[in-house]
Design an enzyme around this catalytic site. Sequence first.
Site, mmCIF file in Angstrom:
data_model
loop_
_atom_site.group_PDB
_atom_site.id
_atom_site.type_symbol
_atom_site.label_atom_id
_atom_site.label_comp_id
_atom_site.label_asym_id
_atom_site.label_seq_id
_atom_site.Cartn_x
_atom_site.Cartn_y
_atom_site.Cartn_z
ATOM 1 N N ARG A 129 0.808 -1.227 0.000
ATOM 2 C CA ARG A 129 0.000 0.000 0.000
ATOM 3 C C ARG A 129 0.845 1.283 0.000
ATOM 4 O O ARG A 129 0.379 2.332 0.417
ATOM 5 C CB ARG A 129 -0.982 -0.002 1.180
ATOM 6 C CG ARG A 129 -1.977 -1.157 1.118
ATOM 7 C CD ARG A 129 -3.002 -1.092 2.240
ATOM 8 N NE ARG A 129 -3.974 -2.172 2.094
ATOM 9 C CZ ARG A 129 -3.827 -3.389 2.610
ATOM 10 N NH1 ARG A 129 -2.731 -3.691 3.297
ATOM 11 N NH2 ARG A 129 -4.760 -4.294 2.437
ATOM 12 N N LYS A 151 2.038 10.994 -11.875
ATOM 13 C CA LYS A 151 1.122 10.129 -12.617
ATOM 14 C C LYS A 151 1.812 8.791 -12.873
ATOM 15 O O LYS A 151 2.904 8.748 -13.428
ATOM 16 C CB LYS A 151 0.733 10.750 -13.956
ATOM 17 C CG LYS A 151 -0.378 11.763 -13.888
ATOM 18 C CD LYS A 151 -0.758 12.132 -15.306
ATOM 19 C CE LYS A 151 -1.968 13.039 -15.351
ATOM 20 N NZ LYS A 151 -2.349 13.362 -16.741
ATOM 21 N N GLU A 193 6.960 16.803 -26.164
ATOM 22 C CA GLU A 193 6.535 17.231 -24.839
ATOM 23 C C GLU A 193 7.189 18.556 -24.444
ATOM 24 O O GLU A 193 6.663 19.289 -23.619
ATOM 25 C CB GLU A 193 6.842 16.153 -23.804
ATOM 26 C CG GLU A 193 6.109 14.827 -24.024
ATOM 27 C CD GLU A 193 4.629 14.867 -23.655
ATOM 28 O OE1 GLU A 193 4.104 15.955 -23.354
ATOM 29 O OE2 GLU A 193 3.992 13.795 -23.680
ATOM 30 N N LYS A 235 5.821 22.579 -15.694
ATOM 31 C CA LYS A 235 5.035 21.469 -15.153
ATOM 32 C C LYS A 235 4.925 21.574 -13.637
ATOM 33 O O LYS A 235 3.869 21.281 -13.066
ATOM 34 C CB LYS A 235 5.633 20.122 -15.555
ATOM 35 C CG LYS A 235 4.743 18.967 -15.101
ATOM 36 C CD LYS A 235 4.890 17.716 -15.912
ATOM 37 C CE LYS A 235 3.808 16.704 -15.543
ATOM 38 N NZ LYS A 235 3.938 15.432 -16.274
ATOM 39 N N GLU A 245 -5.253 16.670 -11.319
ATOM 40 C CA GLU A 245 -5.873 16.937 -12.610
ATOM 41 C C GLU A 245 -7.379 17.184 -12.504
ATOM 42 O O GLU A 245 -8.169 16.666 -13.297
ATOM 43 C CB GLU A 245 -5.587 15.776 -13.579
ATOM 44 C CG GLU A 245 -5.700 16.193 -15.037
ATOM 45 C CD GLU A 245 -5.172 15.118 -15.968
ATOM 46 O OE1 GLU A 245 -3.986 15.166 -16.310
ATOM 47 O OE2 GLU A 245 -5.966 14.242 -16.342
ATOM 48 N N ARG A 249 -4.436 21.190 -14.502
ATOM 49 C CA ARG A 249 -3.437 20.241 -14.972
ATOM 50 C C ARG A 249 -3.820 19.591 -16.292
ATOM 51 O O ARG A 249 -2.948 19.119 -17.033
ATOM 52 C CB ARG A 249 -3.183 19.168 -13.903
ATOM 53 C CG ARG A 249 -2.049 18.222 -14.264
ATOM 54 C CD ARG A 249 -1.621 17.337 -13.109
ATOM 55 N NE ARG A 249 -0.587 16.410 -13.540
ATOM 56 C CZ ARG A 249 0.081 15.589 -12.731
ATOM 57 N NH1 ARG A 249 -0.184 15.590 -11.438
ATOM 58 N NH2 ARG A 249 1.000 14.781 -13.211
ATOM 59 N N ASN A 253 -2.253 18.009 -21.225
ATOM 60 C CA ASN A 253 -2.639 16.964 -22.176
ATOM 61 C C ASN A 253 -2.920 17.514 -23.568
ATOM 62 O O ASN A 253 -3.594 16.862 -24.368
ATOM 63 C CB ASN A 253 -3.869 16.217 -21.661
ATOM 64 C CG ASN A 253 -3.536 15.321 -20.487
ATOM 65 O OD1 ASN A 253 -2.604 14.543 -20.530
ATOM 66 N ND2 ASN A 253 -4.303 15.454 -19.417
ATOM 67 N N HIS A 256 -2.890 15.222 -26.533
ATOM 68 C CA HIS A 256 -2.885 13.844 -26.051
ATOM 69 C C HIS A 256 -4.183 13.086 -26.343
ATOM 70 O O HIS A 256 -4.160 11.857 -26.428
ATOM 71 C CB HIS A 256 -2.610 13.817 -24.547
ATOM 72 C CG HIS A 256 -1.177 14.109 -24.193
ATOM 73 N ND1 HIS A 256 -0.540 15.274 -24.561
ATOM 74 C CD2 HIS A 256 -0.249 13.389 -23.501
ATOM 75 C CE1 HIS A 256 0.705 15.255 -24.110
ATOM 76 N NE2 HIS A 256 0.905 14.126 -23.472
ATOM 77 N N HIS A 260 -3.430 9.743 -27.912
ATOM 78 C CA HIS A 260 -3.716 8.457 -27.275
ATOM 79 C C HIS A 260 -4.577 7.567 -28.175
ATOM 80 O O HIS A 260 -4.418 6.343 -28.183
ATOM 81 C CB HIS A 260 -4.429 8.682 -25.938
ATOM 82 C CG HIS A 260 -3.528 9.196 -24.862
ATOM 83 N ND1 HIS A 260 -3.995 9.629 -23.640
ATOM 84 C CD2 HIS A 260 -2.178 9.344 -24.805
ATOM 85 C CE1 HIS A 260 -2.974 10.017 -22.900
ATOM 86 N NE2 HIS A 260 -1.871 9.861 -23.584
ATOM 87 N N HIS A 273 5.124 7.365 -28.059
ATOM 88 C CA HIS A 273 4.158 8.270 -27.433
ATOM 89 C C HIS A 273 4.348 9.703 -27.928
ATOM 90 O O HIS A 273 3.382 10.386 -28.291
ATOM 91 C CB HIS A 273 4.308 8.209 -25.909
ATOM 92 C CG HIS A 273 3.475 9.208 -25.176
ATOM 93 N ND1 HIS A 273 2.091 9.166 -25.182
ATOM 94 C CD2 HIS A 273 3.818 10.280 -24.423
ATOM 95 C CE1 HIS A 273 1.626 10.184 -24.456
ATOM 96 N NE2 HIS A 273 2.645 10.864 -23.994
#
Length: 374
Positions: A129, A151, A193, A235, A245, A249, A253, A256, A260, A273
């Site tokens: 955990r 992330k 990026e 960032k 997000e 935030r 993206n 993206h 994606h 990517h």
Amino acid sequence: MNETVLKPGVECVDIALGERSYQIRIGSGLIGTDSSFDDLAVGQSALIVSNETVAPLYLKRLEAALGTLHSRVQNVVLPDGEAHKHWATLNQIFDKLLERQCDRKTVLYALGGGVVGDMTGFAAACYMRGVPFVQVPTTLLAQVDSSVGGKTGINHPLGKNMIGAFYQPLRVICDLDTLSTLPARELSAGMAEVIKYGPIADMTFFEWIEANIGDLMARDAKALALAVKRSCEIKAWVVGQDERESGLRAILNFGHTFGHAIEAGMGYGSWLHGEAVGCGMVMAGRLSHSLGLIDQEFLRRLESLIGKAGLPVVAPVLDARDNVGRYMDLMHVDKKAEGGAIRFVVIDGPGRARLQAVPDDLVAEVITRSCATP
């Protein structure tokens, strides 16, 4: 933040998140230097997670540096590539942790690009955990984006990064020397990026990239150092205001949502990517233009810069029978989709961005105009 004496030439960017705050350190020769890690609260055991491409280059160097800090330093070497960012590969990390009876003070070190960083962070978030981890990104894309902000996750055949957790590292160590071993295609992927930060947050940076794209692609050390630092600063500013997000935030993206869809539709690993994001930015820029938010001249500049970075500017056809339908189906699975509506990051004038739902007919027109002929 702990006060420590840094070696000359090391730049620092702080991520301000209260008790989860940490530092990004940027410089040369950091992987093999124990002072990069020695003021962290660490346990006796360490596990370095790397991949088959990066491990032969840097694993021994990192092991030597960590050997002065941990009594046990072990490693697990994963297959390389986005195609392996799934449960089976993630379980290799858990297998090693359990086989070696690692406790909850064990520190995981992610030595590699974005795939290694995302999976190591997710493993750290889940094992017992939550155990500590450190990001040691070795690609431009990971240094300027994926290693920063917490992330973590893996892909699912139906959607990219749909399974994961927000989990912050103890530190990010960006050793700029690793960029000298990057294949040209990986360098271009990372530049996507870097470029994205300009249109969404900093036009001065965008103009600097335009003026210095030749030096960046030639791997000029000073140019790359500035690009990495400024990208991390932007960032850090965004993540410090919106860690999970819930609002701001999402602007990170940009490109993206389309990107994606390209990755999932073509099969993970077919395009890198950053290549998919670069093409996605072209499509998102055209969408912004269709909405009347940017003029044709800025769109031309954006597309030109993406092309000069060696990134694709023509989108792939994902389904010769119903290409628009395939794109739309994949984008409905995007994390930004809400209430059945696809939401896109659009440029709200150069240097600003926002998230908004867009009519399907406009999206369809952009897809049709952007794709190669079947």
